[in-house]
Design a protein around this motif. Sequence first.
Motif, PDB file in Angstrom:
ATOM      1  N   HIS A   1      11.203  17.406  -9.555  1.00 12.85           N
ATOM      2  CA  HIS A   1      12.141  16.646  -8.736  1.00 12.85           C
ATOM      3  C   HIS A   1      12.669  17.591  -7.669  1.00 12.85           C
ATOM      4  CE1 HIS A   1      13.050  12.651 -10.761  1.00 12.85           C
ATOM      5  NE2 HIS A   1      12.030  13.164 -11.423  1.00 12.85           N
ATOM      6  N   VAL A   2      12.514  17.201  -6.411  1.00 12.17           N
ATOM      7  CA  VAL A   2      12.940  18.046  -5.301  1.00 12.17           C
ATOM      8  C   VAL A   2      13.905  17.274  -4.409  1.00 12.17           C
ATOM      9  CG1 VAL A   2      10.783  19.349  -5.330  1.00 12.17           C
ATOM     10  CG2 VAL A   2      11.002  17.366  -3.820  1.00 12.17           C
ATOM     11  N   THR A   3      14.819  17.981  -3.758  1.00 11.37           N
ATOM     12  CA  THR A   3      15.733  17.354  -2.808  1.00 11.37           C
ATOM     13  C   THR A   3      15.692  18.119  -1.488  1.00 11.37           C
ATOM     14  OG1 THR A   3      17.646  18.689  -3.490  1.00 11.37           O
ATOM     15  CG2 THR A   3      17.295  16.607  -4.656  1.00 11.37           C
ATOM     16  N   LEU A   4      15.925  17.376  -0.400  1.00 16.01           N
ATOM     17  CA  LEU A   4      16.055  17.967   0.921  1.00 16.01           C
ATOM     18  C   LEU A   4      16.882  17.035   1.789  1.00 16.01           C
ATOM     19  CD1 LEU A   4      12.614  17.704   2.797  1.00 16.01           C
ATOM     20  CD2 LEU A   4      13.291  16.264   0.915  1.00 16.01           C
ATOM     21  N   LYS A   5      17.387  17.532   2.905  1.00 20.54           N
ATOM     22  CA  LYS A   5      18.311  16.766   3.745  1.00 20.54           C
ATOM     23  C   LYS A   5      17.680  16.371   5.063  1.00 20.54           C
ATOM     24  CE  LYS A   5      22.632  18.689   1.888  1.00 20.54           C
ATOM     25  NZ  LYS A   5      22.056  19.633   0.896  1.00 20.54           N
ATOM     26  N   GLU A   6      16.371  16.441   5.161  1.00 16.92           N
ATOM     27  CA  GLU A   6      15.678  16.064   6.381  1.00 16.92           C
ATOM     28  C   GLU A   6      14.694  14.943   6.080  1.00 16.92           C
ATOM     29  OE1 GLU A   6      15.339  19.926   9.180  1.00 16.92           O
ATOM     30  OE2 GLU A   6      14.019  19.928   7.437  1.00 16.92           O
ATOM     31  N   GLY A   7      14.250  14.310   7.152  1.00 15.63           N
ATOM     32  CA  GLY A   7      13.271  13.246   6.994  1.00 15.63           C
ATOM     33  C   GLY A   7      12.081  13.432   7.912  1.00 15.63           C
ATOM     34  N   ARG A   8      11.664  14.701   8.081  1.00 10.29           N
ATOM     35  CA  ARG A   8      10.519  14.956   8.957  1.00 10.29           C
ATOM     36  C   ARG A   8       9.236  14.398   8.341  1.00 10.29           C
ATOM     37  NH1 ARG A   8      10.378  21.124  10.593  1.00 10.29           N
ATOM     38  NH2 ARG A   8      11.492  21.497   8.648  1.00 10.29           N
ATOM     39  N   ASN A   9       8.279  14.112   9.215  1.00  6.58           N
ATOM     40  CA  ASN A   9       7.036  13.477   8.799  1.00  6.58           C
ATOM     41  C   ASN A   9       6.313  14.285   7.727  1.00  6.58           C
ATOM     42  OD1 ASN A   9       4.855  11.609   8.920  1.00  6.58           O
ATOM     43  ND2 ASN A   9       3.743  13.000  10.256  1.00  6.58           N
ATOM     44  N   ARG A  10       6.099  13.678   6.555  1.00  5.18           N
ATOM     45  CA  ARG A  10       5.326  14.241   5.445  1.00  5.18           C
ATOM     46  C   ARG A  10       5.841  15.627   5.028  1.00  5.18           C
ATOM     47  NH1 ARG A  10       0.623  15.704   5.754  1.00  5.18           N
ATOM     48  NH2 ARG A  10      -0.243  14.878   3.821  1.00  5.18           N
ATOM     49  N   GLU A  11       7.137  15.849   5.154  1.00  9.01           N
ATOM     50  CA  GLU A  11       7.664  17.196   4.926  1.00  9.01           C
ATOM     51  C   GLU A  11       7.488  17.657   3.483  1.00  9.01           C
ATOM     52  OE1 GLU A  11      11.550  19.956   5.992  1.00  9.01           O
ATOM     53  OE2 GLU A  11      11.644  17.787   6.278  1.00  9.01           O
ATOM     54  N   VAL A  12       7.717  16.761   2.515  1.00  4.47           N
ATOM     55  CA  VAL A  12       7.576  17.155   1.115  1.00  4.47           C
ATOM     56  C   VAL A  12       6.144  17.586   0.830  1.00  4.47           C
ATOM     57  CG1 VAL A  12       7.724  16.382  -1.275  1.00  4.47           C
ATOM     58  CG2 VAL A  12       9.466  15.664   0.365  1.00  4.47           C
ATOM     59  N   ARG A  13       5.193  16.788   1.284  1.00  6.05           N
ATOM     60  CA  ARG A  13       3.784  17.136   1.065  1.00  6.05           C
ATOM     61  C   ARG A  13       3.430  18.439   1.775  1.00  6.05           C
ATOM     62  NH1 ARG A  13       0.769  12.873  -1.047  1.00  6.05           N
ATOM     63  NH2 ARG A  13       1.820  10.842  -1.000  1.00  6.05           N
ATOM     64  N   ARG A  14       3.884  18.599   3.008  1.00  8.51           N
ATOM     65  CA  ARG A  14       3.507  19.790   3.777  1.00  8.51           C
ATOM     66  C   ARG A  14       4.102  21.057   3.177  1.00  8.51           C
ATOM     67  NH1 ARG A  14       5.206  19.796   9.242  1.00  8.51           N
ATOM     68  NH2 ARG A  14       6.772  18.186   8.852  1.00  8.51           N
ATOM     69  N   LEU A  15       5.297  20.953   2.611  1.00 12.24           N
ATOM     70  CA  LEU A  15       5.892  22.132   1.982  1.00 12.24           C
ATOM     71  C   LEU A  15       5.047  22.591   0.797  1.00 12.24           C
ATOM     72  CD1 LEU A  15       9.701  21.283   2.177  1.00 12.24           C
ATOM     73  CD2 LEU A  15       8.591  23.321   3.113  1.00 12.24           C
TER      74      LEU A  15
ATOM     75  N   GLY B   1      11.060  24.788   7.094  1.00 13.60           N
ATOM     76  CA  GLY B   1      11.371  23.719   6.153  1.00 13.60           C
ATOM     77  C   GLY B   1      11.613  24.307   4.776  1.00 13.60           C
ATOM     78  N   LYS B   2      12.450  23.619   4.000  1.00 12.74           N
ATOM     79  CA  LYS B   2      12.719  24.105   2.649  1.00 12.74           C
ATOM     80  C   LYS B   2      13.269  22.978   1.799  1.00 12.74           C
ATOM     81  CE  LYS B   2      17.508  25.669   3.408  1.00 12.74           C
ATOM     82  NZ  LYS B   2      18.125  24.967   2.258  1.00 12.74           N
ATOM     83  N   PHE B   3      13.183  23.173   0.483  1.00 11.72           N
ATOM     84  CA  PHE B   3      13.827  22.273  -0.460  1.00 11.72           C
ATOM     85  C   PHE B   3      15.213  22.828  -0.780  1.00 11.72           C
ATOM     86  CE2 PHE B   3       9.286  21.443  -1.849  1.00 11.72           C
ATOM     87  CZ  PHE B   3       9.234  20.175  -1.272  1.00 11.72           C
ATOM     88  N   ASP B   4      16.167  21.921  -1.002  1.00 16.52           N
ATOM     89  CA  ASP B   4      17.497  22.355  -1.428  1.00 16.52           C
ATOM     90  C   ASP B   4      17.524  22.635  -2.926  1.00 16.52           C
ATOM     91  OD1 ASP B   4      19.001  22.151   1.095  1.00 16.52           O
ATOM     92  OD2 ASP B   4      18.472  20.039   0.956  1.00 16.52           O
ATOM     93  N   THR B   5      16.795  21.827  -3.698  1.00 20.92           N
ATOM     94  CA  THR B   5      16.684  22.050  -5.144  1.00 20.92           C
ATOM     95  C   THR B   5      15.271  21.722  -5.598  1.00 20.92           C
ATOM     96  OG1 THR B   5      17.354  19.789  -5.749  1.00 20.92           O
ATOM     97  CG2 THR B   5      19.120  21.427  -5.516  1.00 20.92           C
ATOM     98  N   ILE B   6      14.830  22.394  -6.654  1.00 18.87           N
ATOM     99  CA  ILE B   6      13.545  22.110  -7.305  1.00 18.87           C
ATOM    100  C   ILE B   6      13.791  22.150  -8.806  1.00 18.87           C
ATOM    101  CG2 ILE B   6      11.149  22.823  -7.646  1.00 18.87           C
ATOM    102  CD1 ILE B   6      11.273  24.267  -4.970  1.00 18.87           C
TER     103      ILE B   6
END
Length: 313
Positions: free
Chosen positions: A183-197, A165-170
Amino acid sequence: MTEKLQKVLARAGRGSRRELEAMISQGRVSVDGKVAVLGDRVTGREQIRVDGHQIETQAEADVMCRVLAYHKPEGEVSTRKDPEGRPTVFDRLPKLQGARWISVGRLDVNTSGLLLFTTDGELANRLMHPRHEIDREYAVRVFGEVDQAMVQRLLKGVMLEDGMGKFDTIKYSGGEGMNHWFHVTLKEGRNREVRRLWESQEMQVSRLIRVRYGKILLPKDVPRGGWSEMPLDQVNYLRGAVGLTAEKETKVEVDAPKRHKQLTQIRKAVRRHNTRVKSGGTNAGTGASTGPKKKPAAPKRARNPKQKPKTRL
């Protein structure tokens, strides 16, 4: 005109086409009383059942695609019903006849912000599919010191329990003390991905707000727990982004005074809902106290300056 059975069921919000193909193969779907098989085509006006439950379906030409932008508060779960009795994101949505609202993905119970709903199951499934690469933007507050090496790891990719998993921008947005906003962006919608990253870097996420889905921004004039129906140009932006044909009709009032009246009604509905739904002495989803209010103290009478003060013995 006929369509594949799984496409009609997907439009009704019963799952993705792949999931529905599996259900059909397992003999869980029937059409007019007969067990369906892969390859069956229907008009959408037949009696279709999944696991014995009749499904409301419509022909594609009869369905108007509608999309809501919902301002989800913390404390609501992204399911239709919750076994623990918690409020859900569906509780406050406007009622429909002959259709139902389908959520485009989910936000976990402690995440707030933009959540999309649509009446078109095919649109919902395509928006959620990673191949269309619709980016999501989140405002996230983390506790701790973030260095450049950590940012680079999150941009390059880290291994989570369900894959890379990764962020596209931070982008740093400021903060005080040990609390910092990004502010972070990503192109996936996996469960709790932002928090887990962030947690993979031993950082604690204390606030998480989705502020954008593709080009759709969280409406500034919609309160938490409120919704706004998207105009035709925004609906067609979403449809075009995933390869669907443009819609020609809308139920959104284009007249400015009527639109203002609608937003006023939404705010009133949110306030009524907050006072009606109580959980543990607080309004569900808002954290505002609903306990008994203290009677305000009577104002003190001003003393006549010519009057001598009473002496207590």
